[in-house]
Scaffold this motif. Structure first.
Motif: not given
Length: 322
Positions: A230-241
């Motif tokens: 799983l991709d932790a960075r993409r999780a946070l970026v997608t949640a923010w965006r």
């Protein structure tokens, strides 16, 4: 410090452990079923006594929420006065009833097994038990997407929000939140019957989940680091965006974090009670959900729940020390 002094600090981890071990066994009486019964009995009375639907719905929702909080506070208070062990047991069990991480994971994995076996009709029946949308025409991909979305959204409703309110006001406030959530699931619909009457319940649910849903995005991002693949960075970026790209002011944040972590596109138009609701997609440009994503979603949910429990307990300890 004696063992009795430590008991109040142990209710949250003990309740979480009970949920992890037992889930929601059918043989146990469950307060949420009683909540549903009181909602069904109180609705016609409030409609009869108060002509204005909005006011009736407001009195209905507040009366049930405060009533259940008061009942839980009375039971817990009596338990602690009788003996520390009794109080600990009562509060732990009440909070255990407010958590649903294991039962959610079990339901999702049952759907995964049905899909893996090619039993799409069975999987369709199983997903209908955990979602409120029309699923009659769903195929395997639609069922997998609905399952992942439900796991993502319910990590807040079924774990993080109850823990959040337990940290503030113990098991009684967690019970009050559970009534809020049950009210929303039963009367918080935008249809002719509940558009006005259920508005207060829906708004209270939105307000209750506002903070936990946003904290969830952070916890999901951290939990993604503990799940292989799983991709932790993409999780946070997608949640923010994309967290605000949802009809609900709260559901989009955990769903967007799950979408980013799993690398899939969620949400989109769905039928509810025969009415098409044109929801925006979340995880734009990411892949389609497949059955194999369900175990990954369950892994992410479990680790998010563990982090949420740990963060809640540490927060209580820090507040006491300060």
């Amino acid at each position: 410090m004696t063992v009795a002094d430590l008991l109040p600090w142990l209710t949250i981890p003990a309740a979480f452990a009970l949920d992890a071990m037992l889930g929601d066994p059918r043989w146990l009486p469950h307060p949420v079923r009683w909540m549903g019964w009181t909602i069904a009995k109180a609705e016609p009375l409030c409609r009869k006594w108060i002509a204005d639907e909005r006011l009736a719905g407001l009195c209905f929702a507040l009366g049930l929420i405060v009533g259940w909080w008061g009942l839980a506070a009375l039971v817990v208070g009596v338990g602690w006065r009788l003996h520390g062990v009794i109080g600990f047991a009562v509060e732990t069990v009440l909070l255990f009833y407010c958590l649903s991480a294991r039962s959610l994971g079990q339901a999702a994995m049952a759907i995964h097994r049905s899909l893996a076996a090619g039993a799409v009709d069975q999987a369709r029946s199983e997903v209908a038990m955990i979602v409120g949308r029309d699923v009659e025409r769903y195929q395997a991909g639609d069922i997998a997407r609905a399952t992942v979305e439900t796991v993502a959204e319910n990590v807040v409703d079924g774990v993080l929000s109850p823990l959040f309110f337990a940290a503030i006001g113990g098991a009684p406030l967690a019970v009050a939140y559970k009534m809020v959530n049950t009210l929303d699931s039963m009367v918080g619909y935008k249809n002719p019957r509940y558009l006005l009457f259920g508005r207060a319940a829906a708004r209270i649910d939105d307000a209750s989940n506002f903070v936990p849903a946003r904290l969830a995005a952070l916890l999901i991002g951290l939990a993604a680091r503990l799940c292989p693949g799983l991709d932790a960075r993409r999780a946070l970026v997608t949640a923010w965006r994309e967290g605000s790209h949802h009809g609900s002011p709260n559901a989009g944040y955990p769903e967007a974090a799950f979408a980013g972590a799993l690398g899939v596109c969620l949400n989109g138009p769905n039928y509810y009670h025969g009415v098409l609701v044109d929801k925006p997609y979340i995880g734009i440009g990411l892949g389609a959900v497949e059955s194999a994503h369900i175990p990954l979603a369950c892994c992410l949910m479990t680790r998010t729940a563990l982090l949420g429990c740990g963060a809640t307990w540490l927060g209580l300890v820090a507040a006491a020390i300060l």
